[in-house]
Write a protein that holds these residues in place. Structure first.
Motif, PDB file in Angstrom:
ATOM      1  N   MET A 183      33.674   9.416 -24.976  1.00  0.00           N
ATOM      2  CA  MET A 183      34.660   9.563 -26.044  1.00  0.00           C
ATOM      3  C   MET A 183      36.048   9.766 -25.456  1.00  0.00           C
ATOM      4  O   MET A 183      36.197  10.111 -24.277  1.00  0.00           O
ATOM      5  CB  MET A 183      34.298  10.694 -27.005  1.00  0.00           C
ATOM      6  CG  MET A 183      34.342  12.077 -26.423  1.00  0.00           C
ATOM      7  SD  MET A 183      34.191  13.330 -27.723  1.00  0.00           S
ATOM      8  CE  MET A 183      35.810  13.271 -28.482  1.00  0.00           C
ATOM      9  N   THR A 184      37.056   9.515 -26.277  1.00  0.00           N
ATOM     10  CA  THR A 184      38.451   9.662 -25.861  1.00  0.00           C
ATOM     11  C   THR A 184      39.166  10.583 -26.844  1.00  0.00           C
ATOM     12  O   THR A 184      38.946  10.491 -28.054  1.00  0.00           O
ATOM     13  CB  THR A 184      39.160   8.291 -25.832  1.00  0.00           C
ATOM     14  OG1 THR A 184      38.478   7.436 -24.904  1.00  0.00           O
ATOM     15  CG2 THR A 184      40.613   8.415 -25.397  1.00  0.00           C
ATOM     16  N   GLU A 224      38.336   8.902 -30.420  1.00  0.00           N
ATOM     17  CA  GLU A 224      37.472   7.728 -30.562  1.00  0.00           C
ATOM     18  C   GLU A 224      36.152   8.093 -29.899  1.00  0.00           C
ATOM     19  O   GLU A 224      36.146   8.657 -28.802  1.00  0.00           O
ATOM     20  CB  GLU A 224      38.087   6.512 -29.869  1.00  0.00           C
ATOM     21  CG  GLU A 224      39.351   6.023 -30.540  1.00  0.00           C
ATOM     22  CD  GLU A 224      40.035   4.900 -29.772  1.00  0.00           C
ATOM     23  OE1 GLU A 224      40.499   3.964 -30.418  1.00  0.00           O
ATOM     24  OE2 GLU A 224      40.109   4.976 -28.525  1.00  0.00           O
ATOM     25  N   SER A 225      35.060   7.807 -30.572  1.00  0.00           N
ATOM     26  CA  SER A 225      33.745   8.154 -30.023  1.00  0.00           C
ATOM     27  C   SER A 225      32.919   6.895 -29.816  1.00  0.00           C
ATOM     28  O   SER A 225      32.875   6.017 -30.674  1.00  0.00           O
ATOM     29  CB  SER A 225      33.001   9.081 -30.989  1.00  0.00           C
ATOM     30  OG  SER A 225      31.654   9.210 -30.591  1.00  0.00           O
ATOM     31  N   TYR A 226      32.313   6.838 -28.651  1.00  0.00           N
ATOM     32  CA  TYR A 226      31.340   5.783 -28.366  1.00  0.00           C
ATOM     33  C   TYR A 226      29.986   6.465 -28.201  1.00  0.00           C
ATOM     34  O   TYR A 226      29.157   6.039 -27.408  1.00  0.00           O
ATOM     35  CB  TYR A 226      31.752   5.011 -27.113  1.00  0.00           C
ATOM     36  CG  TYR A 226      33.201   4.596 -27.160  1.00  0.00           C
ATOM     37  CD1 TYR A 226      33.601   3.490 -27.914  1.00  0.00           C
ATOM     38  CD2 TYR A 226      34.183   5.345 -26.513  1.00  0.00           C
ATOM     39  CE1 TYR A 226      34.946   3.146 -28.001  1.00  0.00           C
ATOM     40  CE2 TYR A 226      35.520   5.007 -26.604  1.00  0.00           C
ATOM     41  CZ  TYR A 226      35.887   3.905 -27.341  1.00  0.00           C
ATOM     42  OH  TYR A 226      37.216   3.573 -27.436  1.00  0.00           O
ATOM     43  N   THR A 278      39.403  10.437 -21.357  1.00  0.00           N
ATOM     44  CA  THR A 278      38.095   9.883 -21.695  1.00  0.00           C
ATOM     45  C   THR A 278      37.067  10.588 -20.828  1.00  0.00           C
ATOM     46  O   THR A 278      37.299  10.804 -19.637  1.00  0.00           O
ATOM     47  CB  THR A 278      38.070   8.363 -21.437  1.00  0.00           C
ATOM     48  OG1 THR A 278      39.069   7.749 -22.260  1.00  0.00           O
ATOM     49  CG2 THR A 278      36.710   7.756 -21.770  1.00  0.00           C
ATOM     50  N   ASP A 316      26.970   8.541 -22.985  1.00  0.00           N
ATOM     51  CA  ASP A 316      27.946   8.200 -24.023  1.00  0.00           C
ATOM     52  C   ASP A 316      29.343   8.664 -23.621  1.00  0.00           C
ATOM     53  O   ASP A 316      29.491   9.510 -22.739  1.00  0.00           O
ATOM     54  CB  ASP A 316      27.553   8.843 -25.358  1.00  0.00           C
ATOM     55  CG  ASP A 316      26.325   8.186 -25.960  1.00  0.00           C
ATOM     56  OD1 ASP A 316      26.023   7.040 -25.576  1.00  0.00           O
ATOM     57  OD2 ASP A 316      25.671   8.819 -26.799  1.00  0.00           O
TER      58      ASP A 316
END
Ligand code: FES
Length: 133
Positions: free
Chosen positions: A39-40, A56-58, A29, A37
Motif C-alpha cells: 500500500m501507499t 492506495e491499497s493493493y 509504499t 501485499d
C-alpha cells in the motif's frame, strides 16, 4: 469464511481518503512480509500536523478497512501523535479483526510511519528563521 464486523465492511465498501495526493509533501509504499501485499500513503503536512492524507491499497479487504480507519484517526493530528497510533488501536476502533488479519492493520500503520519518516528526513527540524538570523 472470515467474519468481519459491520464497521470493517463499511470501511471496505466505502474507503475514506482513498486515492492519491498529487502534490504530497511525503509518500511511502510498504509491503507486508506476511502476505506480500502493498500500500501507499500520501501526506500533506501543515504546521507539523497531518493536514491531508490519502492511501492506495493493493491489499485485502482488511487492509483497505484498516487503512481507511487509520487515515480518519490521524487526519488533523500533530505528526508526533500520529506516529504513536498502533495497529491494535485501529483494530479496536473497527470492532476487531480475525487474528490472521492483524498483519493487514500492521501494514497500514507501518506505511503511515514510513511516510512520516520520509517527511521528517526531507525537512530539517529545529531550523527557524530566528535561529538563522
Ligand atoms: Fe495482505 Fe491483508 S492479506 S494486507
Amino acid at each position: 469464511m472470515l467474519k468481519y464486523t459491520e464497521l470493517v465492511m463499511d470501511h471496505f465498501r466505502n474507503p475514506r481518503n482513498l486515492g492519491k495526493i498529487e502534490d504530497a509533501d511525503a509518500q511511502a509504499t510498504e509491503g507486508s512480509i506476511a502476505c506480500g501485499d502493498m500500500m501507499t500513503v500520501y501526506l500533506k503536512i501543515k504546521d507539523n500536523r497531518i493536514a491531508d492524507i490519502k492511501f492506495e491499497s493493493y491489499g485485502c479487504a482488511a487492509n483497505i478497512a484498516t487503512a481507511s480507519m487509520m487515515t480518519e484517526v490521524v487526519k488533523g493530528l500533530p505528526i508526533d501523535e500520529a506516529k504513536q497510533i498502533s495497529w491494535k488501536e485501529i483494530v479496536e476502533r473497527l470492532g476487531g479483526l480475525p487474528q490472521i488479519k492483524y498483519h493487514c492493520s500492521n501494514l497500514a500503520v507501518d506505511t503511515l510511519r514510513k511516510a512520516i519518516k520520509a517527511y521528517e528526513d526531507s525537512t530539517p527540524r529545529g531550523v527557524t528563521n530566528e535561529s538563522i538570523s
